[in-house]
Scaffold this active site. Sequence first.
Site, PDB file in Angstrom:
ATOM      1  N   ALA A  68       0.869  -1.168   0.000  1.00 34.93           N
ATOM      2  CA  ALA A  68       0.000   0.000   0.000  1.00 34.93           C
ATOM      3  C   ALA A  68       0.912   1.225   0.000  1.00 34.93           C
ATOM      4  O   ALA A  68       2.074   1.153   0.419  1.00 34.93           O
ATOM      5  CB  ALA A  68      -0.892  -0.016   1.233  1.00 34.93           C
ATOM      6  N   GLY A 112       0.600  -4.810   1.248  1.00 35.63           N
ATOM      7  CA  GLY A 112      -0.594  -4.871   0.416  1.00 35.63           C
ATOM      8  C   GLY A 112      -0.334  -5.553  -0.924  1.00 35.63           C
ATOM      9  O   GLY A 112      -1.258  -6.112  -1.524  1.00 35.63           O
ATOM     10  N   GLU A 115      -0.685  -9.118  -0.203  1.00 41.58           N
ATOM     11  CA  GLU A 115      -2.120  -9.379   0.022  1.00 41.58           C
ATOM     12  C   GLU A 115      -2.883  -9.425  -1.296  1.00 41.58           C
ATOM     13  O   GLU A 115      -3.743 -10.281  -1.500  1.00 41.58           O
ATOM     14  CB  GLU A 115      -2.695  -8.313   0.959  1.00 41.58           C
ATOM     15  CG  GLU A 115      -2.091  -8.431   2.353  1.00 41.58           C
ATOM     16  CD  GLU A 115      -2.462  -7.290   3.276  1.00 41.58           C
ATOM     17  OE1 GLU A 115      -2.272  -6.113   2.884  1.00 41.58           O
ATOM     18  OE2 GLU A 115      -2.947  -7.552   4.387  1.00 41.58           O
ATOM     19  N   GLU A 135       4.573  -4.924   7.567  1.00 41.06           N
ATOM     20  CA  GLU A 135       3.847  -3.824   8.218  1.00 41.06           C
ATOM     21  C   GLU A 135       4.334  -3.536   9.631  1.00 41.06           C
ATOM     22  O   GLU A 135       4.309  -2.389  10.082  1.00 41.06           O
ATOM     23  CB  GLU A 135       2.339  -4.128   8.257  1.00 41.06           C
ATOM     24  CG  GLU A 135       1.648  -4.009   6.912  1.00 41.06           C
ATOM     25  CD  GLU A 135       1.655  -5.282   6.096  1.00 41.06           C
ATOM     26  OE1 GLU A 135       2.426  -6.218   6.424  1.00 41.06           O
ATOM     27  OE2 GLU A 135       0.890  -5.353   5.111  1.00 41.06           O
TER      28      GLU A 135
HETATM   29  C1  HXC Z   1       5.008   4.376  -1.306  1.00 44.42           C
HETATM   30  C2  HXC Z   1       6.863   3.395  -2.209  1.00 44.42           C
HETATM   31  C3  HXC Z   1       6.519   2.162  -1.628  1.00 44.42           C
HETATM   32  C4  HXC Z   1       5.330   2.100  -0.843  1.00 44.42           C
HETATM   33  C5  HXC Z   1       8.347   1.902  -2.727  1.00 44.42           C
HETATM   34  N1  HXC Z   1       7.991   3.179  -2.886  1.00 44.42           N
HETATM   35  N2  HXC Z   1       7.469   1.245  -1.945  1.00 44.42           N
HETATM   36  N3  HXC Z   1       6.103   4.487  -2.036  1.00 44.42           N
HETATM   37  N4  HXC Z   1       4.610   3.225  -0.713  1.00 44.42           N
HETATM   38  N5  HXC Z   1       4.898   0.970  -0.271  1.00 44.42           N
HETATM   39  C6  HXC Z   1       8.700   4.220  -3.642  1.00 44.42           C
HETATM   40  C7  HXC Z   1       9.921   4.700  -2.896  1.00 44.42           C
HETATM   41  O1  HXC Z   1       9.563   5.644  -1.920  1.00 44.42           O
HETATM   42  C8  HXC Z   1      10.715   5.300  -4.032  1.00 44.42           C
HETATM   43  O2  HXC Z   1      10.176   6.573  -4.347  1.00 44.42           O
HETATM   44  C9  HXC Z   1      10.413   4.375  -5.207  1.00 44.42           C
HETATM   45  O3  HXC Z   1       9.196   3.696  -4.863  1.00 44.42           O
HETATM   46  C10 HXC Z   1      11.501   3.330  -5.418  1.00 44.42           C
HETATM   47  O4  HXC Z   1      11.711   2.636  -4.185  1.00 44.42           O
HETATM   48  P1  HXC Z   1      13.159   2.460  -3.502  1.00 44.42           P
HETATM   49  O5  HXC Z   1      12.939   2.252  -2.086  1.00 44.42           O
HETATM   50  O6  HXC Z   1      14.061   3.588  -3.924  1.00 44.42           O
HETATM   51  O7  HXC Z   1      13.653   1.133  -4.229  1.00 44.42           O
HETATM   52  P2  HXC Z   1      14.637   0.016  -3.651  1.00 44.42           P
HETATM   53  O8  HXC Z   1      15.788   0.655  -2.953  1.00 44.42           O
HETATM   54  O9  HXC Z   1      14.912  -0.888  -4.796  1.00 44.42           O
HETATM   55  O10 HXC Z   1      13.800  -0.760  -2.526  1.00 44.42           O
HETATM   56  C11 HXC Z   1      12.671  -1.508  -2.862  1.00 44.42           C
HETATM   57  C12 HXC Z   1      11.865  -1.873  -1.582  1.00 44.42           C
HETATM   58  C13 HXC Z   1      11.531  -0.595  -0.803  1.00 44.42           C
HETATM   59  C14 HXC Z   1      12.660  -2.845  -0.716  1.00 44.42           C
HETATM   60  C15 HXC Z   1      10.580  -2.582  -2.073  1.00 44.42           C
HETATM   61  O11 HXC Z   1      10.944   0.368  -1.699  1.00 44.42           O
HETATM   62  C16 HXC Z   1      10.572  -0.787   0.329  1.00 44.42           C
HETATM   63  O12 HXC Z   1      10.931  -1.278   1.373  1.00 44.42           O
HETATM   64  N6  HXC Z   1       9.311  -0.367   0.138  1.00 44.42           N
HETATM   65  C17 HXC Z   1       8.291  -0.422   1.171  1.00 44.42           C
HETATM   66  C18 HXC Z   1       7.829  -1.849   1.377  1.00 44.42           C
HETATM   67  C19 HXC Z   1       6.759  -1.892   2.455  1.00 44.42           C
HETATM   68  O13 HXC Z   1       6.960  -1.564   3.608  1.00 44.42           O
HETATM   69  N7  HXC Z   1       5.546  -2.302   2.048  1.00 44.42           N
HETATM   70  C20 HXC Z   1       4.424  -2.408   2.964  1.00 44.42           C
HETATM   71  C21 HXC Z   1       3.695  -1.115   2.982  1.00 44.42           C
HETATM   72  S1  HXC Z   1       2.440  -1.093   4.237  1.00 44.42           S
HETATM   73  P3  HXC Z   1      11.125   7.854  -4.547  1.00 44.42           P
HETATM   74  O14 HXC Z   1      10.150   8.960  -4.722  1.00 44.42           O
HETATM   75  O15 HXC Z   1      11.976   7.933  -3.337  1.00 44.42           O
HETATM   76  O16 HXC Z   1      11.882   7.497  -5.806  1.00 44.42           O
HETATM   77  C22 HXC Z   1       1.194  -1.944   3.535  1.00 44.42           C
HETATM   78  C23 HXC Z   1      -0.032  -2.033   4.384  1.00 44.42           C
HETATM   79  C24 HXC Z   1      -1.085  -2.832   3.738  1.00 44.42           C
HETATM   80  O17 HXC Z   1       1.244  -2.405   2.449  1.00 44.42           O
HETATM   81  C25 HXC Z   1      -2.343  -2.696   4.524  1.00 44.42           C
HETATM   82  C26 HXC Z   1      -3.588  -2.830   3.752  1.00 44.42           C
HETATM   83  C27 HXC Z   1      -3.569  -2.436   2.375  1.00 44.42           C
END
Ligand code: HXC
Length: 262
Positions: A68, A112, A115, A135
């Site tokens: 998400a 997400g 999911e 999360e």
């Molecule tokens: C918003 C995101 C994002 C996310 C990545 N991006 N994941 N933006 N929400 N979930 C964005 C980054 O901010 C970045 O934007 C661009 O995508 C590229 O990501 P990087 O981090 O620079 O890439 P990399 O170094 O290759 O790392 C990849 C990654 C990392 C390991 C997947 O992006 C990451 O950890 N993302 C978050 C994963 C996460 O926590 N997901 C769960 C979210 S909570 P910029 O602008 O900086 O270029 C969730 C709750 C669900 O999903 C509940 C119900 C729906």
Amino acid sequence: SGKTYEHLLVSSPKPGVGFIQLNRPKALNALFTPLILELNSALRDFQADKSISAIVLTGSEKAFAAGADIKEMKDLTFSHAYGSDFIESWSDLVTFLKKPLITAINGYALGGGCELAMMGDILYCSSKAVFGQPEVKLGVIPGAGGSQRLPKAIGKSRAMDAILTGDNITAKQAGEWGLVAKVFETPEECVNGALATAEKIARYSQIAVKAAKEVVNKSQDLGIREGVEFERRVFHGLFGSQDQKIGMKAFAEKQKPSWTNE
Ligand code: HXC
């Protein structure tokens, strides 16, 4: 359907098969509301389209979806989340879809994204896919079914391990644990494999396919006795279809059936 989308690529690359590719590359397909609304709309169109019998959903090579959208969620308050039933629109994605959905997962499927992948009826991935429910690292928990579907898929202990640590699940583990049905070597093979399976399903009687999906899904909610009874009722019902007559007559006469979907 001729619609164009800002965050999706939608097509029908094979007879009977609908194909949706999440297309928000700059954010690794982070699932924000505009994308979810488009996805709902594309799935609804395929559901309504009589020429489409099975659907494949994929992302990019780098990310199925990295979760998400954290930036969209970060300032959300309890009263807004509760009041607007935040994420409720996600549940539409599965509850209305009667046609088989195959998710082809390459790269990150986190939070997400994991999911959404698990909402597929069949999951395929490639060897570098990464699954996880991270999360806890953000101070929250899964919110779109992860805490329910992951334990059903891989067992409670492994799901607890993943959800309480936030550690990733590798493609190899996903294959061994039955989270996915198949692990392909490359992303291209994964998507092509999903399309081939969708095409195969699309060639069967759509009545039988719909009934099969419905009864298997019931197994996730019902106890064994009720589930088996439900299955038997639906099985009986199929003797009211033309396709049952066509399928069994064709077998007896050593012919190929040609289905009417009636
Ligand atoms: C918003 C995101 C994002 C996310 C990545 N991006 N994941 N933006 N929400 N979930 C964005 C980054 O901010 C970045 O934007 C661009 O995508 C590229 O990501 P990087 O981090 O620079 O890439 P990399 O170094 O290759 O790392 C990849 C990654 C990392 C390991 C997947 O992006 C990451 O950890 N993302 C978050 C994963 C996460 O926590 N997901 C769960 C979210 S909570 P910029 O602008 O900086 O270029 C969730 C709750 C669900 O999903 C509940 C119900 C729906």
